[in-house]
Design a protein around this motif. Structure first.
Motif, PDB file in Angstrom:
ATOM      1  N   THR A  58      -8.080  -3.178  -0.534  1.00 23.05           N
ATOM      2  CA  THR A  58      -8.944  -3.615   0.556  1.00 23.05           C
ATOM      3  C   THR A  58      -8.397  -4.924   1.113  1.00 23.05           C
ATOM      4  O   THR A  58      -7.531  -5.575   0.495  1.00 23.05           O
ATOM      5  CB  THR A  58     -10.380  -3.846   0.058  1.00 23.05           C
ATOM      6  N   GLU A  62      -8.945  -7.705  -1.407  1.00 24.25           N
ATOM      7  CA  GLU A  62      -8.060  -7.594  -2.564  1.00 24.25           C
ATOM      8  C   GLU A  62      -6.645  -8.023  -2.208  1.00 24.25           C
ATOM      9  O   GLU A  62      -5.972  -8.709  -2.989  1.00 24.25           O
ATOM     10  CB  GLU A  62      -8.048  -6.152  -3.082  1.00 24.25           C
ATOM     11  N   ASN A 106       0.810  -1.219   0.000  1.00 22.51           N
ATOM     12  CA  ASN A 106       0.000   0.000   0.000  1.00 22.51           C
ATOM     13  C   ASN A 106       0.845   1.270   0.000  1.00 22.51           C
ATOM     14  O   ASN A 106       0.424   2.304  -0.528  1.00 22.51           O
ATOM     15  CB  ASN A 106      -0.975  -0.014   1.171  1.00 22.51           C
ATOM     16  N   ARG A 134       1.610   1.728  -3.589  1.00 21.12           N
ATOM     17  CA  ARG A 134       0.417   2.226  -4.284  1.00 21.12           C
ATOM     18  C   ARG A 134       0.201   3.721  -3.993  1.00 21.12           C
ATOM     19  O   ARG A 134      -0.150   4.493  -4.890  1.00 21.12           O
ATOM     20  CB  ARG A 134      -0.813   1.411  -3.871  1.00 21.12           C
ATOM     21  N   LYS A 135       0.431   4.107  -2.769  1.00 24.47           N
ATOM     22  CA  LYS A 135       0.296   5.516  -2.395  1.00 24.47           C
ATOM     23  C   LYS A 135       1.285   6.377  -3.166  1.00 24.47           C
ATOM     24  O   LYS A 135       0.954   7.475  -3.638  1.00 24.47           O
ATOM     25  CB  LYS A 135       0.536   5.666  -0.884  1.00 24.47           C
ATOM     26  N   GLY A 181       0.048   7.112  -6.458  1.00 27.02           N
ATOM     27  CA  GLY A 181      -1.229   7.810  -6.504  1.00 27.02           C
ATOM     28  C   GLY A 181      -2.424   6.890  -6.597  1.00 27.02           C
ATOM     29  O   GLY A 181      -3.507   7.309  -7.038  1.00 27.02           O
ATOM     30  N   GLU A 182      -2.267   5.632  -6.180  1.00 25.84           N
ATOM     31  CA  GLU A 182      -3.344   4.655  -6.248  1.00 25.84           C
ATOM     32  C   GLU A 182      -3.974   4.439  -4.876  1.00 25.84           C
ATOM     33  O   GLU A 182      -3.352   4.686  -3.840  1.00 25.84           O
ATOM     34  CB  GLU A 182      -2.802   3.318  -6.782  1.00 25.84           C
ATOM     35  N   GLU A 183      -5.211   3.975  -4.876  1.00 28.18           N
ATOM     36  CA  GLU A 183      -5.916   3.682  -3.634  1.00 28.18           C
ATOM     37  C   GLU A 183      -5.333   2.427  -2.987  1.00 28.18           C
ATOM     38  O   GLU A 183      -4.883   1.509  -3.688  1.00 28.18           O
ATOM     39  CB  GLU A 183      -7.402   3.468  -3.905  1.00 28.18           C
ATOM     40  N   PRO A 184      -5.327   2.345  -1.649  1.00 31.20           N
ATOM     41  CA  PRO A 184      -4.839   1.132  -0.993  1.00 31.20           C
ATOM     42  C   PRO A 184      -5.754  -0.046  -1.292  1.00 31.20           C
ATOM     43  O   PRO A 184      -6.947   0.118  -1.568  1.00 31.20           O
ATOM     44  CB  PRO A 184      -4.871   1.492   0.497  1.00 31.20           C
TER      45      PRO A 184
END
Length: 250
Positions: free
Chosen positions: A116, A119, A104, A107-108, A111-114
Motif C-alpha cells: 500500500t 507501507e 511491486n 512482489r508480484k 506471488g505477494e500482494e503489492p
C-alpha cells in the motif's frame, strides 16, 4: 547460488571473456580485481543480461535456474541486482514512483500482494537511512542532477529496497570522495546477510576496507588467473599486478 562454468562472451565479434569459472555461495562476498580492459565490467554486464554482449560458450546457473535463458527483467525479479559504474538518469520519473513500481513487480513475481502507499513510504524511509539518502532526492527524477556520490548512494538505496539475493557492484567506488565511499560501502555491508551474496568489482583495496571479501579473484585477459583471500587485495595494492601477470601464460 551462482555457478559460472567456462563462460565465453564477445562484443562486436571480439572475444572478451575467455573461459570464466566462478562459484558464489550464500553469505559470501567476492571481490574481482584486475587491470583495465581485463573483462570485469563485461562479466557484470553478461550476468545481468546486457544484449550488447553475446555468450558463445559456457553455462551460468543462478538460484538453480539457467540464467542465460532468462530475460533481463526475470533475472532481476529472481534476485540479481547490478550496481552500475555510471548510473543513468531517467528524466521525468521520480525515484519514489520508480521504486514503487520495481518493488511491486518483484512482489508480484513472488506471488505477494503489492505494498500500500503507506507501507511503501515506511519502507522507503527505513531503507533511505542505510545510505543517508536525503528525502529530497527520492522526490526528484531518477539520478537527474545528482552528484556522483548521490548517484552511488541512490544505487545502494535501490539495492536496499529490492533486497536482492545477489548484488553485483561494478566499481561502486569510482569517483567517490572519502566520506561518500564510507557511506556507500558501509551501506552495502549493512545489507549483507547469510542468505545473500555480493560480488564487488573494484580497482582499489580501499573499498575492501569496508566491504571485507571472503574471496578475491584476479581477472586478466578474460580469465580468472588467481584466487586468494582478503590479503590478496592488500598485496595487489602494494605491488600491482605484474608479479601475477608475469606468471600467466596466455
Amino acid at each position: 547460488m551462482l555457478s559460472v562454468k567456462n563462460l565465453h562472451a564477445t562484443v562486436e565479434g571480439k572475444e572478451i571473456l575467455r573461459g570464466i569459472n566462478l562459484e558464489v555461495k550464500p553469505g559470501e562476498v567476492h571481490a574481482i580485481m584486475g587491470p583495465n580492459g581485463s573483462g570485469k565490467s563485461t562479466l557484470a554486464s553478461v550476468l545481468a543480461g546486457n544484449e550488447k554482449f553475446t555468450v558463445t560458450e559456457g553455462e551460468v546457473e543462478f538460484m538453480g535456474k539457467n540464467l542465460l535463458e532468462m530475460s533481463i527483467e526475470d533475472r532481476a525479479r529472481l534476485g540479481l541486482f547490478l550496481g552500475f559504474q555510471y548510473p543513468v538518469e531517467i528524466p521525468g520519473v521520480t525515484m519514489a514512483n520508480f521504486m514503487k513500481l520495481a518493488v511491486n513487480e518483484h512482489r508480484k513475481f513472488r506471488g505477494e500482494e503489492p505494498l500500500t502507499a503507506g507501507e511503501f513510504l515506511r519502507l522507503m524511509k527505513e531503507k533511505s537511512k542505510v545510505v543517508e539518502l536525503s528525502s529530497k532526492l527520492t522526490s526528484r527524477a531518477v539520478n537527474e542532477g545528482f552528484s556522483g556520490g548521490e548517484k552511488k548512494k541512490n544505487e545502494i538505496f535501490q539495492m536496499a529496497m529490492l533486497d536482492p539475493k545477489l548484488a553485483i557492484l561494478d566499481e561502486t567506488d569510482s569517483g567517490l570522495d572519502i566520506d561518500a565511499l564510507r557511506i556507500v560501502a558501509t551501506g552495502v555491508t549493512k545489507l549483507h546477510t547469510k542468505d545473500n551474496a555480493t560480488v564487488v568489482i573494484t580497482h582499489y583495496q580501499r573499498l575492501l576496507d569496508y566491504i571485507v571479501p571472503d574471496v578475491v579473484h584476479v581477472l586478466y585477459k578474460g580469465r580468472i588467473i588467481y584466487t586468494g583471500d582478503k590479503t590478496l587485495a592488500v598485496k595487489l595494492e602494494k605491488e600491482g599486478y605484474d608479479w601475477l601477470i608475469n606468471q600467466y601464460q596466455d
